[in-house]
Scaffold this active site. Structure first.
Site, PDB file in Angstrom:
ATOM      1  CD1 TRP A   1      75.080 -42.636 -28.977  1.00 53.27           C
ATOM      2  CD2 TRP A   1      76.922 -41.419 -28.672  1.00 53.27           C
ATOM      3  NE1 TRP A   1      75.472 -42.821 -27.680  1.00 53.27           N
ATOM      4  CE2 TRP A   1      76.602 -42.086 -27.460  1.00 53.27           C
ATOM      5  CE3 TRP A   1      78.041 -40.595 -28.701  1.00 53.27           C
ATOM      6  CZ2 TRP A   1      77.370 -41.949 -26.303  1.00 53.27           C
ATOM      7  CZ3 TRP A   1      78.796 -40.458 -27.544  1.00 53.27           C
ATOM      8  CH2 TRP A   1      78.465 -41.127 -26.358  1.00 53.27           C
TER       9      TRP A   1
ATOM     10  CD  GLU B   1      71.278 -41.296 -23.212  1.00 49.05           C
ATOM     11  OE1 GLU B   1      71.005 -42.240 -22.440  1.00 49.05           O
ATOM     12  OE2 GLU B   1      71.242 -41.404 -24.444  1.00 49.05           O
TER      13      GLU B   1
ATOM     14  CE  LYS C   1      71.501 -44.543 -19.935  1.00 49.06           C
ATOM     15  NZ  LYS C   1      70.536 -44.396 -21.040  1.00 49.06           N
TER      16      LYS C   1
END
Length: 817
Positions: A373, A512, A632
């Protein structure tokens, strides 16, 4: 071996001008611990191919890693791990065209570990991605030699690269040999954590000497069956003129070399030129790649002529792409490092390729060269400067609609479901297991549940259309892409009669770290706020998209997608009734986030120091990040990064939620304390959001991102490839958040938010086919319309609430007093 190390410096020489310093990445001395990083940062690329900055005389070992990669060229291989087949597709390390090796007195002497280094300087000229090494050494026989090496990958002739040696014996005369080779015995071995996996991708086809000065090597990828041929012409020059020298030829099916026999005189320089042509069977108008490469290199220019042509091409790129920052020399220098690497990966040469945006560029093997992405952070830079390149990168996605449709169908969904990691075919390339270097164990990888990549693609297309007004792309490809993605999200969302709202389950957000709920057997989360709000925005845009097209084109798109009126009505309903989770007046990262435990951040920092990769730390301890309130990287905060307060207020008002004036500030204050910034993209996002109400705190995070690759703050990752998203994201921060520029409603808006560390910024953009120079200073904004484009038109701009029309060739000044 004598070693001196000063680290990165930003002066080309003691007498260099300020301009030279701002356009030079330089190192003095040799540091084996740092060579891998330097080789990445001093790579030479042109958007079609790139070569790492490894010295020509070095081979792959624990210090050095030569690598050459062609944009979009992949091969799949299978490894048996514990009897289980693991499939991976890699950006292929292609035959090494670099080797030039020096022998004096019949002994191969030019390995830095075998000589006394008297002087060593290593420079990358960012203005044209020209790599220079200046080396003076003493061998074991006491002979002192000077070598100046220059090389570049041609921006003007995309299949060509050039290498030049100038050798000068300083205290001796006598015979010497230079060995010039093309080495096909290469593997993908540049990422230590992948080394248990199959890395042999090339099969030798043959080697030839079609002319006395030319050698050629042909290989083929083992699974994808792409033919790759490299041809090299090596010449010797004295006083600038070619001279004939004796040559010895040697070849095997995967290696070809010529030995040039020289007689050197003390104090007299001799030049060796090596020009290279690389072609693959993916290239148009190629035929037999070996013949094509041979013919092309035989006709190639001399080094100096090719360098002049190359510099002209780069000069034009810098005129379009440079970004000036006034008041901070380090920021200016590092931004130019980033711009140089962006253009080495994605340049006008990329526009004719079937290739996406590899998250780690094309100068290393991290992430296997896959497309993620990260284009969300890269395309804003390109769209405003090289819109044709952005169009090509979006076409990479469009050409893979069949696989996106098949993936959605296999998952029980409709429309287009794009993969989290994409390679050659557009199938899901995310690994099923991932090596944790802290524990040495292979963990299950659930990151394929990051379906928000499809939302990012929708956003990218819409931003491109808004900025360029490329209605032909919208009619021919863009609308189909966007509507198919909206259809996918509509099929994912389900209606909850209890809440009387739509919900999305079973996905992961950008964070994530949270792959599933603690103790859950199934992966994915409920109602990730970033995803849900994004989908509500997508459905609103998609529901009205066909109104932007001429009736015949709208009908054609409807027919191609078999789009029904009830689908559009459902999109409208989703845009008004999507569920968004909150806790304590803050947008929750996902439903249930507030029920998780708080992490003792101080204890983990005291124990580990660097805790950016908390996921690896916790899993190595037998724990899981799924249990804790952490991230994260920015997740819910990403909403304010992409949309801004005004747009988010419109979305939330339509959904029936409040969006207070301080919502973004409260959200980032909450999550900033709970984010490890395990991805440097997170610093980009937080810096962007903070720019609107705390520019100086924004600048602190911006400078971390700015230094992240050059300083290798993640402890060795940059040697495996640059971080494209971060490099482009820093440039985007300057234009979109510090200059406050955005395209909306057929108008270019600027709301400057300059941090105290700088005095102003200036850059060029192309908006709606019109070239503009934008300069933002503390007391004034100047927008100049640069004439010279055939279809340029006046541009409407709005600066700090004041709206004006900038005439073609005109200029408008806005006081900020």
């Amino acid at each position: 071996m004598t070693i001196s190390h000063t680290g990165p410096i930003d002066t080309a020489s003691d007498t260099a001008s300020d301009t030279d310093a701002a356009f030079t990445l330089a190192y003095d001395g040799v540091d084996p611990r740092d060579e891998g990083l330097r080789e990445t940062l001093t790579s030479t690329g042109n958007g079609y191919m790139a070569t790492r900055g490894t010295a020509e005389w070095e081979e792959a070992d624990d210090v050095h890693y030569p690598g050459t990669y062609a944009h979009g060229l992949y091969n799949r291989a299978t490894t048996l791990l514990g009897g289980v087949p693991v499939h991976n597709e890699d950006l292929v390390n292609l035959p090494n065209w670099l080797p030039l090796k020096l022998r004096i007195g019949g002994v191969e002497v030019l390995r830095l570990a075998d000589v006394e280094i008297l002087d060593y300087r290593h420079r990358l000229d960012l203005r044209a991605a020209v790599l220079t090494r200046h080396l003076r050494f003493r061998d074991r026989e006491g002979r002192e030699t000077e070598l100046v090496s220059r090389r570049f990958t041609s921006m003007a002739s995309m299949h060509h690269a050039y290498l030049e040696w100038t050798l000068t014996p300083l205290n001796w005369s006598g015979p010497a040999e230079v060995v010039s080779a093309i080495d096909g015995r290469v593997t993908n071995d540049g990422v230590p954590r992948y080394r248990d996996l199959e890395g042999v991708h090339l099969h030798p086809v043959g080697a030839e000497f079609p002319e006395s000065e030319v050698m050629a090597l042909k290989t083929r990828t083992r699974q994808s069956e792409v033919t790759v041929s490299v041809a090299a012409r090596t010449r010797v020059l004295a006083v600038g003129r070619p001279v004939e020298v004796p040559r010895s030829d040697f070849r095997t099916p995967d290696h070809v070399q010529q030995t040039l026999h020289l007689d050197l005189e003390r104090g007299v320089p001799v030049t060796v030129e090596k020009s290279v042509a690389l072609f693959t069977s993916r290239d148009p108008a190629t035929g037999d790649t070996l013949v094509r490469a041979h013919r092309s290199v035989a006709r190639s220019r001399s080094f100096e002529s090719a360098l002049a042509h190359h510099r002209e091409s780069w000069n034009r790129l810098w005129q379009a792409c440079d970004v000036q920052v006034f008041g901070d020399d380090e920021a200016q220098h590092l931004l130019r490092v980033h711009i140089s690497h962006i253009l080495q990966t994605c340049s006008p040469n990329t526009a004719d390729l079937d290739a996406g945006v590899p998250a780690r560029g094309i100068n290393g093997e991290a992430y296997r060269g896959h497309v993620f992405w990260d284009e969300l952070f890269v395309l804003p830079f390109l769209t405003y400067r090289l819109p044709g390149v952005t169009r090509s990168l979006l076409m990479y996605r469009y050409r893979r609609l069949a696989e996106a449709r098949a993936a959605a169908r296999a998952a029980g969904r409709a429309g287009f479901m794009f993969p989290w990691q994409s390679g050659s075919l557009g199938t899901e390339e995310t690994q099923e297991v991932h090596l944790n270097p802290m524990s040495g164990k292979w963990d299950v990888d659930l990151s394929h549940n990051q379906r928000h990549v499809s939302a990012a693609i929708f956003y990218n297309v819409w931003q491109y259309i808004t900025t360029t007004e490329d209605t032909m792309f919208l009619e021919s490809q863009g609308a189909e892409l966007m509507l198919g993605i909206a259809r996918f999200w509509s099929s994912v969302a389900h209606y909850s009669s209890d809440r009387e709202r739509y919900e999305i389950h079973g996905v992961m957000g950008p964070d994530e770290y949270h792959e599933k709920y603690p103790g859950a057997a199934e992966g994915g989360l409920r109602n990730n706020a970033y995803t849900n709000v994004f989908v509500a925005w997508i459905c609103d845009i998609a529901a009205h998209l066909l109104d932007l097209l001429p009736a015949p084109r709208a009908d054609a798109v409807r027919a191609r997608l078999e789009l029904r009126d009830e689908e559009i009505e459902r999109w409208k309903d989703i845009s008004r009734r999507m569920f968004v989770p909150f806790h304590d007046g803050i947008i929750s990262q996902f439903e249930g986030y507030d029920d998780l435990e708080e992490l003792d951040w101080d204890a983990y920092r005291a124990k580990y120091g660097d805790i950016q990769r908390l996921d690896r730390i916790l899993k190595a301890e037998g724990d899981t990040p799924d249990r804790y309130k952490l991230a994260k990287q920015a997740d819910a905060v990403m909403l304010s990064f992409l949309f801004g307060d005004d747009e988010l207020r419109r979305i939330f008002t339509r959904l029936g939620y409040e969006f207070p004036d301080d919502a973004a500030r409260r959200m980032i204050e909450y999550y900033d304390r709970r984010t490890s910034h395990g991805s440097t993209l997170s610093y980009i996002t937080h810096a962007g959001v903070l720019a609107r109400f705390d520019p100086d705190s924004s600048w602190e995070r911006f400078t971390v991102a700015l230094r992240s690759d050059v300083g290798d703050i993640q402890g060795g990752t940059t040697r495996e490839g640059i971080h494209m998203g971060v490099m482009a994201g820093t440039v985007d921060l300057v234009q979109r958040f510090y200059a406050g520029m955005r395209a909306e409603g057929g108008m270019l808006h600027l709301e400057p938010n300059l941090p105290g560390a700088i005095d102003g910024v200036s850059f060029t953009v192309i908006y709606q086919r019109s070239p503009l120079t934008v300069t933002v200073m503390r007391d004034e904004v100047v927008i100049r319309h640069r004439d010279g484009v055939i279809d340029a038109t006046p541009v409407r701009v709005r600066v700090a609430g004041r709206e004006r029309l900038v005439a073609v060739g005109g200029e408008e000044r806005f006081s900020l007093a």
